[in-house]
Design a protein around this motif. Structure first.
Motif, short mmCIF file in Angstrom:
data_model
loop_
_atom_site.label_atom_id
_atom_site.label_comp_id
_atom_site.label_asym_id
_atom_site.label_seq_id
_atom_site.Cartn_x
_atom_site.Cartn_y
_atom_site.Cartn_z
N TYR A 216 0.83 -1.20 0.00
CA TYR A 216 0.00 0.00 0.00
C TYR A 216 0.87 1.25 0.00
O TYR A 216 1.93 1.29 0.63
CB TYR A 216 -0.94 0.00 1.21
N GLY A 217 0.42 2.25 -0.72
CA GLY A 217 1.12 3.53 -0.77
C GLY A 217 0.13 4.67 -0.69
O GLY A 217 -1.04 4.52 -1.05
N GLY A 218 0.60 5.83 -0.22
CA GLY A 218 -0.27 6.97 -0.02
C GLY A 218 -0.22 7.97 -1.15
O GLY A 218 0.57 7.85 -2.09
N THR A 219 -1.05 8.99 -1.06
CA THR A 219 -1.18 10.00 -2.11
C THR A 219 -0.62 11.35 -1.67
O THR A 219 -0.90 12.38 -2.29
CB THR A 219 -2.67 10.18 -2.50
N GLU A 220 0.21 11.36 -0.63
CA GLU A 220 0.68 12.62 -0.07
C GLU A 220 1.46 13.48 -1.07
O GLU A 220 1.36 14.71 -1.06
CB GLU A 220 1.52 12.38 1.18
N VAL A 221 2.23 12.85 -1.96
CA VAL A 221 3.01 13.62 -2.94
C VAL A 221 2.07 14.39 -3.87
O VAL A 221 2.26 15.60 -4.12
CB VAL A 221 3.92 12.68 -3.76
N TYR A 222 1.07 13.72 -4.37
CA TYR A 222 0.15 14.34 -5.34
C TYR A 222 -0.70 15.42 -4.68
O TYR A 222 -0.97 16.46 -5.28
CB TYR A 222 -0.72 13.25 -5.98
N ARG A 223 -1.08 15.18 -3.43
CA ARG A 223 -1.85 16.21 -2.72
C ARG A 223 -0.99 17.44 -2.48
O ARG A 223 -1.47 18.57 -2.59
CB ARG A 223 -2.37 15.65 -1.39
N TRP A 224 0.28 17.24 -2.13
CA TRP A 224 1.17 18.37 -1.86
C TRP A 224 1.31 19.26 -3.09
O TRP A 224 1.19 20.49 -2.99
CB TRP A 224 2.54 17.86 -1.42
N PHE A 225 1.56 18.65 -4.24
CA PHE A 225 1.75 19.46 -5.45
C PHE A 225 0.46 20.14 -5.89
O PHE A 225 0.49 21.26 -6.41
CB PHE A 225 2.33 18.61 -6.57
N LYS A 226 -0.65 19.50 -5.67
CA LYS A 226 -1.92 20.13 -6.02
C LYS A 226 -2.15 21.35 -5.13
O LYS A 226 -2.57 22.42 -5.61
CB LYS A 226 -3.06 19.13 -5.84
N ARG A 227 -1.83 21.22 -3.86
CA ARG A 227 -2.03 22.33 -2.92
C ARG A 227 -1.04 23.47 -3.17
O ARG A 227 -1.41 24.65 -3.14
CB ARG A 227 -1.87 21.80 -1.49
N GLU A 228 0.22 23.13 -3.42
CA GLU A 228 1.25 24.15 -3.50
C GLU A 228 1.39 24.79 -4.87
O GLU A 228 1.81 25.94 -4.98
CB GLU A 228 2.60 23.54 -3.09
#
Length: 417
Positions: free
Chosen positions: A166-178
């Motif tokens: 399992y892996g998370g989506t934190e990278v994609y969320r960070w770039f979308k936010r920033e």
């Protein structure tokens, strides 16, 4: 990461004696027999001459500095290295030589293209501390402790939970936010491991609401210029990839030639090094759009005391994030050994009790908190933090935010390695 590094095919052969070496140390403090530690790396793998040597070099620098200060309670640490040549056969040879012949107490900072010897290490009960999880071994076997931790049961039967990781989506969320990005491209080879990793990235991006542009190139004869032209036509804001370093540099060159401008060309920890200006010399625009994410503190943060100590020990040569993580792995073992010595006895079981503590390990702030949980079921969400840096020609890798604060609770998506 394992998918990125499985893009080349390794062939096996018996290793020559010269593949094994003992690292000379700065001093030889008294205190009885040296404590022997093994480091396995695919230094001569098909991927490239220095692709897998960073963690080894960082760990050796730590142990050299430790010996210069008197070792472990006066006991010198003897580092025995083994180059497995990037093959499963070679890896088994390394495991046999280090464990059965050289009688190493533990392995540290393993970086193996094909960790075929992992079951042998596990059966021998030899702790492997702070290895790079290039294969699923660190989410499969007991006694193996990857540098980023694991929540998997690790019974030896199958990776993760019944063969699913399992892996998370934190990278994609960070770039979308920033960056406000909404369209992301994923570039991969028409090769099984690369395509599988690209599917995982695509799944994560879509879970975070991106429009995803999938691009695939021929592994043998890649046409990066055609990919670059389509990236421009599709209006991609971000570019992720499942390519090796050579493919990344060629993609960047094609993007500059065609005139592609993106908010970020996102690469991985393997490419987080001071040689970017040399590696991407032909693509200045793309080079200055390079961003990287990981789980350790940027090696360029000279104001941080633990980073500064690492940099001073490494000297004037090129620096990389994998070196820093190898340094942290050696520190982890040392901290465990010191805790055991304080209790009265240095044993493998004691070292593993230290690593398996409920208290997460951070290597004095170099790592995001690392723990080993052995959860019976995979988590549906996880609160995860992220280390992010951006390349700038006049400053090198510049940290974006603080890795201890850039955190989010994100879904965990399943995939089969």
């Amino acid at each position: 990461m394992a998918a990125l590094l499985a893009l080349a095919t390794a062939c096996g052969s018996r290793l020559p004696e010269s593949a094994f070496g003992t690292r000379p140390t700065a001093t030889s403090p008294s205190g009885g027999e040296p404590l022997r530690i093994g480091i396995i790396s695919s230094a001569t793998s098909p991927v490239g001459g220095d692709a897998f040597t960073g963690p080894r070099d960082g760990a050796r620098a730590w142990f050299d500095a430790l010996n210069a200060r008197g070792g472990l309670d006066g006991r010198r640490v003897e580092v025995v290295t083994c180059d497995d040549g990037g093959s499963g056969v070679g890896n088994n040879e390394c495991v046999h030589r280090l464990i059965d012949e050289r009688k190493v107490f533990a392995l540290v900072a393993t970086t193996a293209f094909d960790y075929a010897g992992a079951p042998l290490v596990s059966r021998a009960g030899v702790p492997d501390i702070g290895g790079q999880p290039l294969t699923p071994a660190y989410d499969t076997y007991p006694h193996l402790y990857g540098i980023y931790g694991s929540s998997a049961p690790r019974t030896g039967a199958a990776p993760g939970w019944n063969g699913e990781l399992y892996g998370g989506t934190e990278v994609y969320r960070w770039f979308k936010r920033e960056t406000g990005a909404r369209t992301a491209a994923v570039v991969s080879y028409n090769q099984a491991a690369s395509a599988a990793y690209a599917r995982l990235v695509t799944q994560g991006l879509r879970a975070e609401g991106y429009r995803v542009v999938d691009e695939q190139v021929d592994f043998a004869l890649p046409n990066f210029r055609a990919v670059a032209a389509d990236l421009k036509a599709q209006g991609a804001d971000l570019v992720f990839d499942a390519l090796d370093t050579h493919g990344n540099t060629r993609l960047c060159e094609a993007m500059d030639e065609v005139g592609v401008r993106v908010a970020a060309k996102v690469t991985n920890v393997q490419n987080w090094s001071s040689t970017v200006s040399r590696d991407y010399a032909k693509s200045p625009v793309c080079r200055n759009a390079l961003w990287v994410t990981g789980s350790s503190r940027n090696y360029a943060e000279e104001n941080h005391p633990a980073v500064r100590e690492f940099r001073e020990a490494m000297g004037q040569g090129p620096l990389s994030q994998w070196q820093l993580e190898g340094w942290a792995a050696a520190m982890w073992f040392t901290d465990a050994a010191r805790a055991c010595l304080a209790e009265g006895s240095l044993t493998r079981a004691c070292v593993e009790r230290y690593v398996n503590r409920a208290e997460p390990y951070t290597a004095r702030g170099l790592l995001l908190p690392v723990r080993f949980e052995k959860l019976p079921e995979p988590p549906k969400t996880r609160h995860t933090c992220l280390s992010v840096a951006r390349w700038q020609d006049d400053r090198g890798w510049v940290t974006q935010g603080d890795m201890d604060d850039d955190c989010a609770t994100v879904p965990q998506l399943g995939y089969r390695p």
